[in-house]
Write an enzyme that holds these catalytic residues in place. Structure first.
Site, short mmCIF file in Angstrom:
data_model
loop_
_atom_site.label_atom_id
_atom_site.label_comp_id
_atom_site.label_asym_id
_atom_site.label_seq_id
_atom_site.Cartn_x
_atom_site.Cartn_y
_atom_site.Cartn_z
N LYS A 45 0.84 -1.21 0.00
CA LYS A 45 0.00 0.00 0.00
C LYS A 45 0.88 1.26 0.00
CE LYS A 45 -0.33 -0.36 5.05
NZ LYS A 45 -1.16 -0.89 6.15
N ARG A 54 -10.32 -0.43 15.40
CA ARG A 54 -10.14 0.45 14.25
C ARG A 54 -11.08 -0.12 13.18
NH1 ARG A 54 -4.37 1.05 11.28
NH2 ARG A 54 -5.03 -1.04 10.65
N TYR A 62 16.74 28.75 11.35
CA TYR A 62 15.51 29.39 11.84
C TYR A 62 15.37 29.24 13.35
CZ TYR A 62 13.61 29.86 7.11
OH TYR A 62 13.39 30.22 5.81
C1 PLP Z 1 -0.42 -1.87 6.82
C2 PLP Z 1 -1.02 -3.16 7.22
C3 PLP Z 1 -0.24 -4.32 7.33
C4 PLP Z 1 1.28 -4.30 7.24
O1 PLP Z 1 1.77 -3.91 8.50
P1 PLP Z 1 3.34 -3.78 8.82
O2 PLP Z 1 3.38 -3.43 10.24
O3 PLP Z 1 3.85 -2.71 7.93
O4 PLP Z 1 3.95 -5.10 8.51
C5 PLP Z 1 -0.87 -5.52 7.58
N1 PLP Z 1 -2.20 -5.57 7.73
C6 PLP Z 1 -3.00 -4.49 7.66
C7 PLP Z 1 -4.45 -4.62 7.87
C8 PLP Z 1 -2.43 -3.24 7.43
O5 PLP Z 1 -3.20 -2.15 7.37
#
Ligand code: PLP
Length: 381
Positions: A43, A146, A272
């Site tokens: 993703k 979630r 800054y």
């Molecule tokens: C992003 C995600 C993962 C991958 O998690 P990592 O901690 O990056 O290995 C797996 N399952 C779901 C549902 C996610 O949203």
């Protein structure tokens, strides 16, 4: 004579090591003694590293199941991979997009009974049989609160076997909230809750596969593996066992060119806000790379890099605030010869990793990866 910087290094050189990526995939897969399948979560453009290069490399290494976050990501990935690749969409499908999702060969992760009903209505007959919807997945909430179907709604759904069978469920999954804390009591609570839900669903849909573990979850042991694991971050070099040395190989290397090397004559406030002072006689290197390139400003005063001088590698601290396009390092630790040979400062690599930069910025390696900018020259090896 100033050090010559190649064209690819002028705005920063971001090197993505696809061999290390594939080694990380193999390392995770080798952990699955029980014979489960290792998928890849790609993703957000493969966590910022470029899904167009990452996904085909993983497919070539034997990966056949991929997870993306959105339908557009899934449609793009479909065009990058052979038809046998299985692609799940973690945030499911928007109302009205069911048929286009199914036609694209994407499997949405559904989280409500209403979504399942819609999926059946809109894609009935697209599952290879008149009475079957296109393939779908169900995500349940086992304790993270979630995205996912809660226990009560799940109990109601189980009372609708006809709907469940029509829905053509391929996979039931859930996500761990505390997998990176191996001793956290919530891990075993979620494992128990999920195992019960899997058993109940299998009484109605016997063939459905189950998936629990993300990267860190894989390292919690075989009980967490089920039929399919879903690593993302560990593929890209993030440590899945934060309290122990990182077993993963670093995948990203980021080197920033020095724009100006200067010695301050008297004590001088840097950048800054005049937050830090370079003492008289200090040597400063101003590099091309700032928060607009993903060097998070929150690491100001804490970030570090490695000065590359010929074959010498000298750790150096950032000084003052990170600006939009530039960052200042205190390179007083370099001797005269090293200063003459200094062309680049490495901010991500074997010494300072996405995890250490994340810690310096008060965040996690994931955010460092997904923030990597688009002004760097990107090179895949
Ligand atoms: C992003 C995600 C993962 C991958 O998690 P990592 O901690 O990056 O290995 C797996 N399952 C779901 C549902 C996610 O949203």
């Amino acid at each position: 004579m100033p050090v010559t910087i190649s064209e690819s290094e002028r705005e920063g050189l971001l090197t993505i090591d696809l061999r290390a990526l594939v080694e990380n995939y193999r390392w995770l897969r080798a952990h699955l003694q029980g014979g489960g399948e290792c998928s890849a979560v790609v993703k957000a453009d493969a966590y910022g590293l470029g899904v167009a290069r990452v996904a085909p490399a993983l497919f070539a290494a034997g990966c056949r199941t991929f997870f993306v976050a959105t339908q557009p990501e899934g449609e793009a990935l479909r065009n990058l991979l052979p038809a046998e690749a299985i692609i799940y969409v973690l945030t499911g499908v928007r109302p009205g997009c069911e048929a286009s999702c199914a036609r694209a060969g994407l499997i949405p992760v559904l989280v409500t009974t209403a979504q399942i009903q819609h999926w059946c209505d809109q894609t009935l007959g697209m599952g290879g049989d008149e009475s079957l919807a296109a393939p779908a997945a169900l995500k349940v909430d086992s304790g993270m609160t979630r995205l996912g179907m809660g226990a009560k709604e799940f109990a109601g759904l189980i009372q609708q076997p006809a709907l469940l069978r029509r829905a053509n469920l391929q996979l039931i999954l859930t996500h761990l909230a505390c997998a990176d804390e191996a001793g956290h009591a919530q891990n075993s609570r979620q494992l128990t809750a999920f195992s019960e839900m899997v058993d109940r669903l299998r009484q109605v849909c016997p063939g459905v596969r189950a998936s629990l573990a993300n990267s860190a979850g894989i390292c919690l042991g075989e009980a967490f593996h089920f039929d399919l694991v879903r690593p993302g971050s560990a593929l890209y070099g993030v440590n899945p066992t934060p309290t122990q040395p990182n077993p993963m190989r670093p995948v990203v290397n980021l080197r920033l060119p020095v724009l100006q090397l200067r010695q301050v004559i008297e004590d001088s406030a840097v950048g800054y806000g005049a937050t830090q002072t370079a003492v008289a006689g200090s040597w400063l290197a101003v590099v091309r790379g700032g928060y607009a390139d993903g060097l998070l400003r929150a690491q100001s005063g804490r970030g570090r890099g490695v000065a590359i001088a010929g074959t010498d590698r000298i750790p150096v601290p950032m000084l003052g605030r990170v600006s939009m396009d530039t960052t200042v390092f205190d390179v007083s630790a370099l001797n005269g010869r090293q200063r003459e040979q200094l062309g680049l400062i490495e901010v991500l690599g074997p010494t300072f990793t996405v995890d250490t930069m994340g810690a310096a910025a008060g965040t996690i390696g994931y955010e460092i990866l997904t923030s990597l900018g688009h002004r760097y020259y990107r090179q895949y090896v």
